[in-house]
Scaffold this active site. Structure first.
Site, short mmCIF file in Angstrom:
data_model
loop_
_atom_site.label_atom_id
_atom_site.label_comp_id
_atom_site.label_asym_id
_atom_site.label_seq_id
_atom_site.Cartn_x
_atom_site.Cartn_y
_atom_site.Cartn_z
NE ARG A 280 1.30 -1.70 7.08
CZ ARG A 280 2.01 -0.72 6.69
NH1 ARG A 280 3.25 -0.72 7.14
NH2 ARG A 280 1.79 0.41 5.69
CG ASN A 281 -2.77 -0.87 6.54
OD1 ASN A 281 -2.67 -1.29 7.50
ND2 ASN A 281 -1.90 -0.18 5.73
#
Length: 216
Positions: A191-192
């Site tokens: 996600r990051n």
């Protein structure tokens, strides 16, 4: 390892809601991009054993104890929120065409229930807080007042994009693991951008497991 030897999906059955039914003449509702993604995830079995949006009994069970009504662990409710007028029309129609923001009819919802919910109770049950600075709480509090449940029939995927060419269904990932001979797999959600700690976990996983599966 063959595909049949792979780990069983959550709930024991890999859901497949892909169909080719004709939606001509159905009442239609436009849903958000996030909800369109949820619908596709249901259809492909990513959200197995869910076959559609949660009914009231399952919803309240997830909120109160992190489990579906049948006691299977499930912590985030997958729901379709609408206003009162739209909910009434959907219930009356029975079958509803769900369109993504681009106007593409992606699925047919077989409407079962239309019900209200307590947003503060939902926020507290799922996120452990009612503080609106929490993004999950903020999203819950901004939802419309009614939820519509029912199984979906997926009829058309959105147009291909650069990132979608890397998307694999659970069936495809199982085939890939089988072809690679992987028996133990560690999944990592990208996600990051990875931090140093993430990098160390990935390196450790590669040395102790057959492979690392990156999801997004």
């Amino acid at each position: 390892m063959s595909e049949n030897d792979s780990i069983k999906p959550h709930g024991g059955v890999l859901v497949n809601r892909i169909t080719n039914i004709d939606p001509t003449g159905l009442f239609s509702v436009t849903i958000s991009e996030d909800l369109a993604n949820d619908v596709e995830n249901i259809a492909d079995g990513i959200f197995s054993p869910l076959e559609g949006f949660l009914g009231q009994q399952d919803f309240e069970s997830v909120v109160s104890r992190g489990r579906l009504a049948n006691d299977l662990a499930w912590t985030i409710p997958i729901v379709l929120d609408v206003d009162e007028q739209t909910g009434s029309k959907m219930k009356e129609s029975g079958k509803v065409l769900l369109q993504n923001p681009q106007g593409v009819g992606v699925a047919v919802l077989n409407v079962e229930e239309v019900y209200t919910f307590d947003k503060e109770k939902t926020s507290q049950g799922i996120y452990g807080t009612t503080d609106s600075s929490h993004p999950g709480v903020a999203k819950t509090m901004s939802m419309k007042d009614y939820l519509v449940s029912g199984k979906i029939d997926y009829i058309q995927r959105p147009d291909d994009t650069e990132i979608r060419k890397y998307r694999l269904t659970p069936k495809q990932t199982r085939q890939a693991f089988a072809q690679a001979g992987w028996k133990t797999i560690c999944a990592f959600q990208t996600r990051n951008p990875p931090h140093v700690a993430h990098e160390m976990l990935q390196k450790t996983s590669i040395t102790t497991r057959d492979g690392v599966f990156f999801t997004y």
